[in-house]
Write a protein that holds these residues in place. Structure first.
Motif, PDB file in Angstrom:
ATOM      1  N   ARG A   1      12.543   9.474  -5.193  1.00 46.13           N
ATOM      2  CA  ARG A   1      12.012  10.803  -5.508  1.00 46.13           C
ATOM      3  C   ARG A   1      13.102  11.852  -5.700  1.00 46.13           C
ATOM      4  NH1 ARG A   1       7.218  11.094  -0.890  1.00 46.13           N
ATOM      5  NH2 ARG A   1       5.858   9.472  -1.795  1.00 46.13           N
TER       6      ARG A   1
ATOM      7  N   SER B   1       5.941   1.649 -10.243  1.00 42.35           N
ATOM      8  CA  SER B   1       4.899   1.392 -11.242  1.00 42.35           C
ATOM      9  C   SER B   1       4.540  -0.073 -11.377  1.00 42.35           C
ATOM     10  CB  SER B   1       5.366   1.923 -12.604  1.00 42.35           C
ATOM     11  OG  SER B   1       6.468   1.143 -13.075  1.00 42.35           O
TER      12      SER B   1
ATOM     13  N   ARG C   1       0.827  -1.216   0.000  1.00 44.33           N
ATOM     14  CA  ARG C   1       0.000   0.000   0.000  1.00 44.33           C
ATOM     15  C   ARG C   1       0.858   1.262   0.000  1.00 44.33           C
ATOM     16  NH1 ARG C   1      -2.621   0.357   5.387  1.00 44.33           N
ATOM     17  NH2 ARG C   1      -0.696   1.481   5.852  1.00 44.33           N
ATOM     18  N   ASP C   2       1.894   1.280   0.834  1.00 40.07           N
ATOM     19  CA  ASP C   2       2.708   2.486   0.970  1.00 40.07           C
ATOM     20  C   ASP C   2       3.680   2.684  -0.188  1.00 40.07           C
ATOM     21  OD1 ASP C   2       1.386   2.932   3.312  1.00 40.07           O
ATOM     22  OD2 ASP C   2       3.029   2.295   4.627  1.00 40.07           O
ATOM     23  N   SER C   3       3.863   1.672  -1.021  1.00 42.17           N
ATOM     24  CA  SER C   3       4.789   1.800  -2.147  1.00 42.17           C
ATOM     25  C   SER C   3       4.088   2.152  -3.459  1.00 42.17           C
ATOM     26  CB  SER C   3       5.572   0.492  -2.329  1.00 42.17           C
ATOM     27  OG  SER C   3       4.715  -0.557  -2.767  1.00 42.17           O
ATOM     28  N   ARG C   4       2.788   2.213  -3.447  1.00 44.95           N
ATOM     29  CA  ARG C   4       2.028   2.339  -4.700  1.00 44.95           C
ATOM     30  C   ARG C   4       2.340   3.612  -5.469  1.00 44.95           C
ATOM     31  NH1 ARG C   4      -2.115  -0.275  -6.466  1.00 44.95           N
ATOM     32  NH2 ARG C   4      -3.071   1.646  -7.189  1.00 44.95           N
ATOM     33  N   THR C   5       2.513   4.721  -4.786  1.00 46.60           N
ATOM     34  CA  THR C   5       2.658   5.996  -5.491  1.00 46.60           C
ATOM     35  C   THR C   5       4.018   6.164  -6.151  1.00 46.60           C
ATOM     36  OG1 THR C   5       3.358   7.078  -3.440  1.00 46.60           O
ATOM     37  CG2 THR C   5       1.010   7.160  -3.986  1.00 46.60           C
ATOM     38  N   ASP C   6       5.018   5.363  -5.776  1.00 47.25           N
ATOM     39  CA  ASP C   6       6.379   5.589  -6.261  1.00 47.25           C
ATOM     40  C   ASP C   6       6.908   4.505  -7.179  1.00 47.25           C
ATOM     41  OD1 ASP C   6       7.422   8.065  -4.665  1.00 47.25           O
ATOM     42  OD2 ASP C   6       6.391   6.829  -3.177  1.00 47.25           O
TER      43      ASP C   6
ATOM     44  N   ARG D   1      -1.163  -3.307  -9.603  1.00 45.64           N
ATOM     45  CA  ARG D   1      -0.054  -2.908 -10.474  1.00 45.64           C
ATOM     46  C   ARG D   1       0.345  -4.056 -11.403  1.00 45.64           C
ATOM     47  NH1 ARG D   1       3.988  -0.291  -6.054  1.00 45.64           N
ATOM     48  NH2 ARG D   1       2.695  -1.608  -4.677  1.00 45.64           N
TER      49      ARG D   1
ATOM     50  N   ARG E   1      11.817   5.445  -0.706  1.00 45.18           N
ATOM     51  CA  ARG E   1      10.979   6.400  -1.443  1.00 45.18           C
ATOM     52  C   ARG E   1      11.683   7.749  -1.584  1.00 45.18           C
ATOM     53  NH1 ARG E   1       5.287   6.301   1.500  1.00 45.18           N
ATOM     54  NH2 ARG E   1       4.805   7.815  -0.118  1.00 45.18           N
TER      55      ARG E   1
END
Length: 398
Positions: free
Chosen positions: A301, A55, A48-53, A85, A297
């Protein structure tokens, strides 16, 4: 009229020139290896916490070892379905296997594909991870050719590749059999020389880009290992699973600062055909040899990295619990020493990993061995029963 004509020609020339200018390169794709053989409830939070970073997920699915035979990773299909994903199933064929049985390996892979699809998982590719020596690359190429022919044409096939293959004339033909490759630039030489060399990694990536005409990725480390003395002189590598073996452990950890700098350079000036970076591995809450997800992350980023250690005191009726928190985005070593200005202490003690020296107005906690505090995490150090602890007069020495 002449002035107007010249102005139109000038504007037309500028438009044509700007249309030929090089546009900014698209950002490098960032993916994750999920390499745990046994899935736990910790995977839910980590995914869940890795989804935004990140693909896509490259998930360990199946392994083959010389003596142990075949072993399936016990994935949680419900978590992967909910995550949504793209999934690449990774098939690990140990480099110590004497040969690859084409029919057996293909049947095993086809069964994984069938089973995952029956579970409702949408596979977007298969990756073969096989550390073949250079002398075996011709046979490996033939194996991949036949495997490609027997897998669904719509399912991309990729391989994990070694920098040592750059010395082989077989490499171009080998790469022509697959849709993409993943160049592993960590843990590929004597572990006593470290896990990773950013200068060498960039050199390997540049060399790879001159050989392949297809997309390739770099596999980068976000973890550490320990070296234990071996019987024959060569060290034994301890990774995710602790080995029941005596001897002093030498900890090696990939440096987030180094990886952050390399990532920035690759984003600014990527080698030809470099499609992205794949990080090894998805960190779980109890993974003591992986970077925290917060640090990973931040590296992905391109954020500035820093650790901010702070003393944490909680008191109840004169009994203080003493701890350290890391309020930065970079995992930190345990502080070497912590001093507390105190008054009227009746007793105190340190917890495992620290020793305590107690004076009339000073408590000194000294580190006994190495450890890490994850970014955003904390660690208890001890307790004290005192009339007063002056937090402003206390110090943390990294």
């Amino acid at each position: 009229m002449v002035f107007l004509t010249r102005r139109i020609l000038l504007l037309t020339s500028l438009a044509l020139f700007s249309g030929c200018e090089r546009q900014d390169a698209p950002p490098l794709d960032q993916q994750l290896y999920v390499w745990q053989r046994q899935w736990t409830s910790d995977h839910d939070v980590a995914l869940r916490d890795s989804r935004t970073d990140f693909s896509a997920l490259r998930v360990l699915a199946l392994q083959a070892f010389p003596q142990a035979g075949w072993s399936r990773a016990r994935i949680d299909p419900a978590l992967l379905k909910r995550d949504g994903r793209p999934l690449i199933a990774v098939i690990r064929l140990d480099g110590q296997l004497k040969s690859l049985d084409q029919d057996e390996v293909t049947t095993q892979i086809q069964q994984v594909i069938s089973d995952w699809q029956a579970l409702g998982l949408s596979l977007c590719g298969v990756e073969i991870d096989h550390d073949a020596g250079n002398a075996r690359l011709p046979a490996y190429r033939e194996f991949l050719q036949q495997l490609r022919a027997r897998l669904p044409a719509s399912l991309p096939l990729s391989i994990t590749a070694l920098p040592a293959w750059l010395d082989s004339r077989e490499l171009p033909a080998l790469l022509s059999t697959v849709d993409s490759s993943v160049l592993q630039v960590h843990a590929v030489s004597d572990p006593r020389r470290g896990l990773f060399d950013p200068v060498q990694a960039r050199q390997w990536a540049n060399a790879w880009s001159r050989i392949t005409s297809k997309p390739f990725y770099l596999a980068l480390p976000a973890y550490g290992v320990a070296l234990l003395p071996g019987d024959g002189g060569a060290p034994i590598v301890e990774s995710e699973v602790r080995l029941e073996r005596e001897g002093k452990r030498q900890e090696l950890l990939a440096d987030p600062q180094q990886l952050s700098q390399l990532s920035a350079k690759l984003r600014a000036d990527p080698p030809a055909h470099l499609a992205g970076l794949i990080w090894f591995r998805l960190p779980l809450a109890n993974d003591r040899r992986a970077w925290s997800l917060t640090t990973l992350r931040a590296v992905v980023r391109g954020d500035a990295l820093s650790s901010r250690l702070a003393l944490k005191l909680s008191a109840q009726e004169g009994l203080y619990d003493i701890g350290i928190s890391n309020e930065g985005n970079l995992d930190s070593a345990w502080p070497e020493r912590v001093t507390l200005a105190v008054r009227g202490c009746e007793g105190a003690d340190a917890l495992a990993g620290y020793a305590l020296q107690q004076g009339p107005d000073l408590l000194t906690f000294t580190r006994l061995h190495d450890g890490r505090i994850a970014a955003g995490g904390q660690r208890a150090m001890g307790w004290a029963r005192c009339a007063h602890i002056d937090q402003g007069g206390s110090n943390v020495y990294p």
